[in-house]
Structure formats: C-alpha cells, structure tokens
Design an enzyme around this catalytic site. Structure first.
Site, PDB file in Angstrom:
ATOM      1  CB  THR A  12     -31.422 -84.824 -31.364  1.00 15.62           C
ATOM      2  OG1 THR A  12     -32.718 -84.825 -31.953  1.00 15.62           O
ATOM      3  CG2 THR A  12     -31.480 -84.137 -30.020  1.00 15.62           C
ATOM      4  CD  GLU A  23     -34.084 -81.218 -26.311  1.00 13.17           C
ATOM      5  OE1 GLU A  23     -34.383 -82.101 -27.131  1.00 13.17           O
ATOM      6  OE2 GLU A  23     -32.939 -80.762 -26.191  1.00 13.17           O
ATOM      7  CB  SER A  63     -25.055 -79.703 -26.254  1.00 11.79           C
ATOM      8  OG  SER A  63     -24.521 -79.372 -27.524  1.00 11.79           O
ATOM      9  CB  CYS A  64     -29.890 -80.134 -29.696  1.00 11.48           C
ATOM     10  SG  CYS A  64     -31.149 -81.243 -29.075  1.00 11.48           S
ATOM     11  N   GLY A  65     -31.030 -77.725 -28.381  1.00 11.98           N
ATOM     12  CA  GLY A  65     -32.164 -77.086 -27.739  1.00 11.98           C
ATOM     13  C   GLY A  65     -33.090 -76.540 -28.804  1.00 11.98           C
TER      14      GLY A  65
END
Length: 276
Positions: free
Chosen positions: A111, A221, A114-116
């Site tokens: 992860t 998220e 800045s993940c989504g």
C-alpha cells in the site's frame, strides 16, 4: 521507535539569495502488518500510533469490528538481523477462536502512501463486508454553519504539519462539533486508520455519531474506511473521486467535498445536512 520528523540539509533560494540550512521533513518509513504472525500488508507511513494504524487497517479490511477480538498488538521480536525488535513490523494477534472472514488474506499487499482502489468489485467488497450498515446508524444531522468551522479547528490541531508542511490529517468530531481525536500521517488513509484503530481498542466502534474530516481529497479508500467504521458523515477540504461518490450513494454515507469556509458541495446523503 521511528521518529516523526527528520532533519536534512537544504539549499534555500529566496529572491536570488542562496543559503544553506537544515530543514525539518516528515519521516516516511515502511510498516509491515502481520496477522497472527502471517505477513498481510506493507504500508508507507509516518512512525507513531503504529498499533492503532494496524488495528484500523484490519477494520477497513473487514477483519475486525470489535476490540475484544484483539489479544495483543506487538512489535516483532527477531525481525532485525541482530534479533532485536523491529519497529517497522507489527503483529496483531487475535483471541483464539476468533473467526477471520474471507477477505483474501493470502495476498501480500503493498500500500503506497497515496494509493486507492477502483472498480465495481471494490464496491461489492465493501457492501458485503461492512459490519455496521448505514441503515442501522442513528440519524445524525449537521448544519452547514457547524461544518464550516471544522477545517480551521483541524488545522489548529495539526502539530507536526506546522513543522514540516508535509502531512495529511484526519479528525473525528462529534455531531455537535466537539473534537474527539486527530491523527497525522504522510498517507491520508493511514491517518484515518490511526483514528479508527484507536476507536477500536477503546471500544468505541461503530462511530455512528461522528463526523470524519480529512485534510485532502476524498478518495474511494477513505469513503470505504468511513463505512467500515460505521461513520455516517465524511467531509473533505478538497474534491471527492467519482467512485467515492458512488460508494457513498450506495451505502448511505453522507459525503461533503470542497469544505472551505462557508462553501461546500454535498455529493451524497444530503438528508444528514440541515439545508436552508
């Protein structure tokens, strides 16, 4: 334990004048989250509140919904080459007999800060794993005038941001505007996990009479994390994504974006906003 900030040399240019000085930066280090000794995920985070971060992550993944299911959370001994504790590896141990739902724990997730997520499958996954349906949440109603005061109060509570300018923040407010908790992290999703994890270990889930405010945009998220924690109201100072709006509409989450002073957009769940 890792440091929240770090010092680095920087060349400063101001109106043509050049100088050298130390600068304070937000720290970013990997955290491996293990469940009952088994590696589950790696996230880039700002050190601090690591146990809450791990617990909140498991709430978001549908693994936890009750703090009583947690036996303990520890830094992993022997994870370093010298056999000492690694403050970048956390193990969440569940009470024996706790049923772990089928949420694809065989994966080894990375992860980023800045993940989504995206896609219909993600919407379906949240819908099927949410423990606290919005239909069961008490009807919280919030006036725009109260919402308008929250971003400045969040900003005042951001201690590390004042030194670095490089952190996201998330805050929980009561329906009457009382500041309940605030957390900071290099990743906005980590800041929310730290809030939710603390609420889990304090026995406060679901957060059914709370407002979640985030300092940046409202991604899918973040909407997912609000739904999984039973938070009925998510507000962001920037824009939501289209999938975040879709998830809010499908689950009954109230989603407010571009909350800047007296200006704001209500994207879903307008029944919780006291409109003129």
């Amino acid at each position: 334990m890792g440091r929240v900030t770090a010092r680095r040399r920087v060349i400063r240019i101001r109106d043509g004048a050049v100088s050298t000085r130390p600068d304070t930066l937000v720290a970013e280090e990997p955290l491996e989250i293990r469940l009952n000794g088994k590696p589950l995920a790696i996230t880039m985070r700002t050190p601090g509140d690591d146990f809450a971060l791990a617990a909140g992550f498991l709430v978001s993944e549908g693994v936890l919904g009750d703090g009583a299911d947690v036996a303990n959370i520890v830094y992993c001994a022997g994870a370093r080459e010298d056999g000492g504790n690694s403050y970048n590896v956390v193990d969440v141990r569940l009470v024996p007999g706790t049923v772990v739902p089928d949420v694809s724990l065989e994966r080894n997730v990375y992860t980023s800060s800045s993940c989504g997520l995206c896609g219909k499958a993600s919407l379906d996954a949240v819908r099927t794993t949410a423990r606290f349906p919005m239909a069961d949440v008490p009807q919280v109603r919030v006036a725009p005038e109260l919402l308008a005061t929250l971003p400045e109060r969040l900003r005042e509570a951001q201690r590390v941001f004042d030194r670095t300018g490089g952190l996201h923040a998330a805050a929980l407010f009561s329906e009457t505007g009382e500041l309940i908790d605030v957390r900071e992290d290099v990743g906005r999703h980590n800041a929310v996990d730290k809030l939710v994890g603390r609420a889990l270990t304090d026995g406060r889930l679901p957060l059914s009479r709370s407002i979640l405010l985030v300092s940046g945009r409202a991604s899918f998220e973040l909407a997912q994390k609000a739904v999984m924690a039973g938070i009925p109201f998510l507000a962001a100072v920037s824009a939501p994504s289209s999938l975040a709006v879709d998830l809010a509409a499908e689950t009954g989450l109230t989603l407010v974006g571009f909350l800047r002073g007296t200006q704001m957009n209500v994207y879903a769940g307008e029944e919780r906003v006291v409109l003129p």
